[in-house]
Write a protein that holds these residues in place. Structure first.
Motif, PDB file in Angstrom:
ATOM      1  N   ILE A 143     -39.090  79.284  38.263  1.00 51.71           N
ATOM      2  CA  ILE A 143     -38.816  77.864  38.473  1.00 51.71           C
ATOM      3  C   ILE A 143     -40.122  77.079  38.434  1.00 51.71           C
ATOM      4  O   ILE A 143     -41.197  77.609  38.722  1.00 51.71           O
ATOM      5  N   PHE A 144     -40.015  75.808  38.083  1.00 48.49           N
ATOM      6  CA  PHE A 144     -41.159  74.917  37.971  1.00 48.49           C
ATOM      7  C   PHE A 144     -40.831  73.634  38.721  1.00 48.49           C
ATOM      8  O   PHE A 144     -39.661  73.317  38.953  1.00 48.49           O
ATOM      9  N   VAL A 145     -41.869  72.897  39.081  1.00 45.27           N
ATOM     10  CA  VAL A 145     -41.688  71.652  39.831  1.00 45.27           C
ATOM     11  C   VAL A 145     -42.386  70.533  39.074  1.00 45.27           C
ATOM     12  O   VAL A 145     -43.557  70.654  38.708  1.00 45.27           O
ATOM     13  N   ASP A 146     -41.664  69.443  38.857  1.00 46.73           N
ATOM     14  CA  ASP A 146     -42.200  68.273  38.166  1.00 46.73           C
ATOM     15  C   ASP A 146     -42.509  67.200  39.203  1.00 46.73           C
ATOM     16  O   ASP A 146     -41.635  66.431  39.604  1.00 46.73           O
ATOM     17  N   PHE A 155     -36.136  74.796  35.099  1.00 39.89           N
ATOM     18  CA  PHE A 155     -36.125  76.142  34.538  1.00 39.89           C
ATOM     19  C   PHE A 155     -36.743  76.056  33.141  1.00 39.89           C
ATOM     20  O   PHE A 155     -36.926  74.955  32.607  1.00 39.89           O
ATOM     21  N   PRO A 156     -37.095  77.186  32.535  1.00 40.42           N
ATOM     22  CA  PRO A 156     -37.764  77.112  31.231  1.00 40.42           C
ATOM     23  C   PRO A 156     -37.031  76.250  30.202  1.00 40.42           C
ATOM     24  O   PRO A 156     -37.674  75.494  29.462  1.00 40.42           O
ATOM     25  N   GLU A 157     -35.722  76.320  30.165  1.00 40.49           N
ATOM     26  CA  GLU A 157     -34.988  75.503  29.183  1.00 40.49           C
ATOM     27  C   GLU A 157     -35.136  74.006  29.494  1.00 40.49           C
ATOM     28  O   GLU A 157     -35.134  73.164  28.589  1.00 40.49           O
ATOM     29  N   CYS A 159     -37.900  72.746  30.764  1.00 45.85           N
ATOM     30  CA  CYS A 159     -39.247  72.433  30.296  1.00 45.85           C
ATOM     31  C   CYS A 159     -39.227  72.130  28.797  1.00 45.85           C
ATOM     32  O   CYS A 159     -39.912  71.215  28.326  1.00 45.85           O
ATOM     33  N   GLU A 160     -38.446  72.884  28.057  1.00 39.14           N
ATOM     34  CA  GLU A 160     -38.343  72.646  26.620  1.00 39.14           C
ATOM     35  C   GLU A 160     -37.724  71.273  26.344  1.00 39.14           C
ATOM     36  O   GLU A 160     -38.200  70.526  25.473  1.00 39.14           O
ATOM     37  N   ARG A 161     -36.691  70.919  27.107  1.00 39.96           N
ATOM     38  CA  ARG A 161     -36.075  69.607  26.931  1.00 39.96           C
ATOM     39  C   ARG A 161     -37.059  68.492  27.285  1.00 39.96           C
ATOM     40  O   ARG A 161     -37.103  67.457  26.610  1.00 39.96           O
ATOM     41  N   ARG A 162     -37.854  68.721  28.344  1.00 34.87           N
ATOM     42  CA  ARG A 162     -38.822  67.700  28.733  1.00 34.87           C
ATOM     43  C   ARG A 162     -39.858  67.486  27.630  1.00 34.87           C
ATOM     44  O   ARG A 162     -40.245  66.361  27.332  1.00 34.87           O
ATOM     45  N   LEU A 163     -40.314  68.563  27.004  1.00 35.73           N
ATOM     46  CA  LEU A 163     -41.263  68.451  25.897  1.00 35.73           C
ATOM     47  C   LEU A 163     -40.666  67.647  24.745  1.00 35.73           C
ATOM     48  O   LEU A 163     -41.327  66.796  24.147  1.00 35.73           O
ATOM     49  N   SER A 164     -39.410  67.927  24.439  1.00 40.03           N
ATOM     50  CA  SER A 164     -38.750  67.213  23.351  1.00 40.03           C
ATOM     51  C   SER A 164     -38.605  65.730  23.671  1.00 40.03           C
ATOM     52  O   SER A 164     -38.742  64.875  22.792  1.00 40.03           O
ATOM     53  N   GLN A 165     -38.363  65.408  24.946  1.00 39.53           N
ATOM     54  CA  GLN A 165     -38.282  64.001  25.365  1.00 39.53           C
ATOM     55  C   GLN A 165     -39.636  63.320  25.191  1.00 39.53           C
ATOM     56  O   GLN A 165     -39.726  62.187  24.708  1.00 39.53           O
ATOM     57  N   ILE A 166     -40.708  64.004  25.577  1.00 37.33           N
ATOM     58  CA  ILE A 166     -42.056  63.430  25.514  1.00 37.33           C
ATOM     59  C   ILE A 166     -42.457  63.143  24.068  1.00 37.33           C
ATOM     60  O   ILE A 166     -43.009  62.082  23.754  1.00 37.33           O
ATOM     61  N   TYR A 167     -42.178  64.087  23.175  1.00 38.34           N
ATOM     62  CA  TYR A 167     -42.622  63.967  21.792  1.00 38.34           C
ATOM     63  C   TYR A 167     -41.590  63.312  20.870  1.00 38.34           C
ATOM     64  O   TYR A 167     -41.875  63.045  19.702  1.00 38.34           O
ATOM     65  N   GLY A 168     -40.387  63.071  21.403  1.00 38.76           N
ATOM     66  CA  GLY A 168     -39.367  62.392  20.605  1.00 38.76           C
ATOM     67  C   GLY A 168     -38.812  63.229  19.473  1.00 38.76           C
ATOM     68  O   GLY A 168     -38.261  62.684  18.503  1.00 38.76           O
ATOM     69  N   ARG A 169     -38.950  64.524  19.566  1.00 38.16           N
ATOM     70  CA  ARG A 169     -38.420  65.439  18.548  1.00 38.16           C
ATOM     71  C   ARG A 169     -38.318  66.829  19.184  1.00 38.16           C
ATOM     72  O   ARG A 169     -38.946  67.097  20.208  1.00 38.16           O
ATOM     73  N   GLN A 174     -43.250  77.424  23.614  1.00 39.23           N
ATOM     74  CA  GLN A 174     -44.082  78.602  23.375  1.00 39.23           C
ATOM     75  C   GLN A 174     -44.495  79.211  24.718  1.00 39.23           C
ATOM     76  O   GLN A 174     -44.731  78.470  25.688  1.00 39.23           O
ATOM     77  N   PRO A 175     -44.602  80.529  24.822  1.00 34.46           N
ATOM     78  CA  PRO A 175     -44.977  81.157  26.104  1.00 34.46           C
ATOM     79  C   PRO A 175     -46.254  80.580  26.698  1.00 34.46           C
ATOM     80  O   PRO A 175     -46.362  80.415  27.920  1.00 34.46           O
ATOM     81  N   GLU A 176     -47.229  80.258  25.833  1.00 33.03           N
ATOM     82  CA  GLU A 176     -48.511  79.776  26.357  1.00 33.03           C
ATOM     83  C   GLU A 176     -48.384  78.390  27.006  1.00 33.03           C
ATOM     84  O   GLU A 176     -49.247  77.983  27.790  1.00 33.03           O
ATOM     85  N   PHE A 177     -47.299  77.665  26.700  1.00 37.95           N
ATOM     86  CA  PHE A 177     -47.115  76.346  27.308  1.00 37.95           C
ATOM     87  C   PHE A 177     -46.905  76.447  28.820  1.00 37.95           C
ATOM     88  O   PHE A 177     -47.134  75.468  29.539  1.00 37.95           O
ATOM     89  N   LEU A 178     -46.430  77.601  29.273  1.00 36.65           N
ATOM     90  CA  LEU A 178     -46.105  77.772  30.694  1.00 36.65           C
ATOM     91  C   LEU A 178     -47.096  78.681  31.410  1.00 36.65           C
ATOM     92  O   LEU A 178     -46.832  79.154  32.519  1.00 36.65           O
TER      93      LEU A 178
END
Length: 270
Positions: A143-146, A155-157, A159-169, A174-178
């Motif tokens: 688990i992660f805390v924002d 949860f990791p999924e 985090c992926e959605r948050r990245l997509s929101q930030i970059y608009g796509r 990637q494992p190294e992102f976490l």
């Protein structure tokens, strides 16, 4: 080392092992606030931790500790992300964040990390691209805390959605992102934020001060060597500019801007 007297405490702190992240972050602010009372700000963090400790359940399961921290920080104290003025430099100075109770992802995460450390609840910073979060430092915590979004548990999924929101796509996670980042890396990221803000504001002296502190933390940061060299060049400091730009090319001879930097060096030599 030849640097302003107000930078000496920062230099002293980053020589220590381990680095006291909270104290070093406050030392960053000393150049903006020469009379800053560092101990008073550290005591404020101590006080916050004491208040959270009184509210913790006997069974310190990670989610219970996180929920208690979230309730205290984001509901009782009203810490929150500064979405209205994200690029205000005050968002990157820990003393301002503690006083105003507003910040950006990395500075709010730093407050969270410092309180968790005082509670002996190990947490680490996670330097995702474009965002900063934290997580409990337990094997397979999952688990992660924002902190920027009210302590939202991810949860990791997520985090992926948050990245997509930030970059608009869509951005594949990637494992190294976490991967956890060190205190030194957190300080570099905070100073890099300040550098970008000051460059955008065309406050070259403060941008240079941020770059110089980054290079105290990461002497071979090639982009910062280049940027300091370019600032020296623009301000007519030929010898200092040549030293930085020559080192930049020696570390990155095939850089995309290598030919441009080489032309600048030729002008400096002429």
């Amino acid at each position: 080392m030849d640097f302003p007297q107000s930078r000496q405490p920062f230099y002293n702190e980053i020589q220590k092992t381990p680095i006291d992240l909270g104290k070093a972050a406050l030392c960053i602010a000393l150049e903006e606030y020469p009379g800053l009372d560092i101990d008073a700000n550290l005591q404020k963090l101590d006080h916050y931790a004491d208040e959270v400790a009184e509210q913790l359940p006997k069974e310190r399961y990670p989610l219970r500790v996180i929920n208690t921290l979230n309730s205290y920080l984001f509901e009782t104290l009203k810490f929150h992300g500064n979405s209205e003025n994200y690029y205000d430099p005050k968002n990157s100075f820990l003393n301002d964040v503690l006083e105003r109770r507003v910040g950006i992802p990395i500075s709010l995460s730093l407050v969270y990390l410092e309180i968790a450390k005082r509670l002996e609840f190990p947490m680490v910073g996670i330097g995702m691209p474009g965002h900063f979060i934290i997580r409990p430092d337990f094997e397979d915590a999952g688990i992660f805390v924002d902190a920027y979004n009210g302590g939202e548990v991810l949860f990791p999924e997520d985090c992926e959605r948050r990245l997509s929101q930030i970059y608009g796509r869509p951005v594949p996670l990637q494992p190294e992102f976490l991967e956890p980042v060190s205190s030194r890396q957190i300080l570099v990221r905070m100073l890099t934020n300040l550098k970008a803000i000051y460059i955008a504001q065309q406050d070259i002296s403060k941008a240079l001060a941020a770059i110089e502190r980054i290079l105290l933390l990461a002497p071979d940061s090639v982009l910062d060597l280049r940027d300091r060299g370019l600032i020296y060049y623009q301000s007519g400091q030929a010898i200092a500019a040549s030293q930085d730009l020559e080192r930049y090319l020696s570390l990155r001879p095939n850089a995309p801007d290598a030919s441009t930097i080489q032309r600048i060096l030729e002008r400096l030599d002429s």
